[in-house]
Design a protein around this motif. Structure first.
Motif, short mmCIF file in Angstrom:
data_model
loop_
_atom_site.label_atom_id
_atom_site.label_comp_id
_atom_site.label_asym_id
_atom_site.label_seq_id
_atom_site.Cartn_x
_atom_site.Cartn_y
_atom_site.Cartn_z
N GLN A 121 77.56 52.23 88.96
CA GLN A 121 78.89 51.78 88.55
C GLN A 121 79.74 52.95 88.06
N PRO A 133 82.72 54.84 93.80
CA PRO A 133 84.12 54.42 93.70
C PRO A 133 84.22 52.91 93.44
N ASP A 134 85.40 52.49 92.99
CA ASP A 134 85.62 51.08 92.66
C ASP A 134 85.43 50.16 93.86
N SER A 135 85.52 50.68 95.05
CA SER A 135 85.34 49.84 96.23
C SER A 135 83.91 49.31 96.33
N TRP A 136 82.97 49.90 95.61
CA TRP A 136 81.58 49.45 95.62
C TRP A 136 81.32 48.31 94.64
N ASP A 137 82.29 47.94 93.82
CA ASP A 137 82.08 46.88 92.84
C ASP A 137 81.69 45.56 93.48
N GLN A 141 77.91 43.79 92.35
CA GLN A 141 77.79 42.50 91.67
C GLN A 141 76.62 41.67 92.20
N ASP A 176 85.57 39.88 88.16
CA ASP A 176 84.72 40.66 89.06
C ASP A 176 83.25 40.26 89.01
#
Length: 156
Positions: A94, A98-102, A106, A125
């Motif tokens: 995390q 990058p945020d695209s992996w959030d 999850q 999210d």
């Protein structure tokens, strides 16, 4: 053989997890109340749901640990892999990805469990509760199933 061990271990895990989670909640509530802090009401539906969710999460992690232990046949390696996989890797991923992996992160066990182990509404999210339960159960089924298949092939 794996099915019998898993069934006995799961039964024990559920009982121990329920006792531990409810005892921890009650002790925590007593300590916080003694200090004048606000506590969650015990008979609230969200509180009971999160306590049951936490007991289920602990049971699932125990079953994942059983499966990894059977797969590796090495206690130290299995403990290291489960602890790293549950606590270390998700936090590193995390922080470093990058945020695209959030959306992918999850689906990890601890991220999925956050949907049904909190008293307050989960953030946007986080997976919806029923989906999160299915994701966590899928992790257990895959790991324990893989260990059962490997035991049948390896231990003749």
């Amino acid at each position: 053989m794996v099915a019998a061990k898993t069934a006995v271990f799961a039964g024990l895990l559920v009982v121990v997890s329920l006792v531990a989670v409810f005892a921890a909640f009650l002790v925590g509530t007593l300590v916080l109340s003694a200090r004048g802090q606000a506590t969650a009401p015990f008979f609230d539906a969200h509180t009971i749901g999160s306590l049951l969710g936490m007991a289920g999460y602990l049971s699932a992690i125990g079953l994942i640990g059983l499966g990894v232990g059977i797969l590796l046949r090495n206690v130290a390696g299995a403990v290291l892999l489960v602890v790293a996989g549950i606590l270390v890797v998700p936090n590193l991923a995390q922080g470093l990805l990058p945020d695209s992996w959030d959306a992918v992160l999850q689906f990890l066990p601890n991220s999925a469990a956050s949907a049904f182990t909190t008293v307050h509404a989960a953030s946007a999210d986080v997976l919806p509760g029923p989906v999160a339960v299915v994701v966590l159960v899928a992790w257990v089924v895959v790991v324990v199933g893989a260990s059962a298949v490997l035991v049948q092939r390896r231990d003749v």
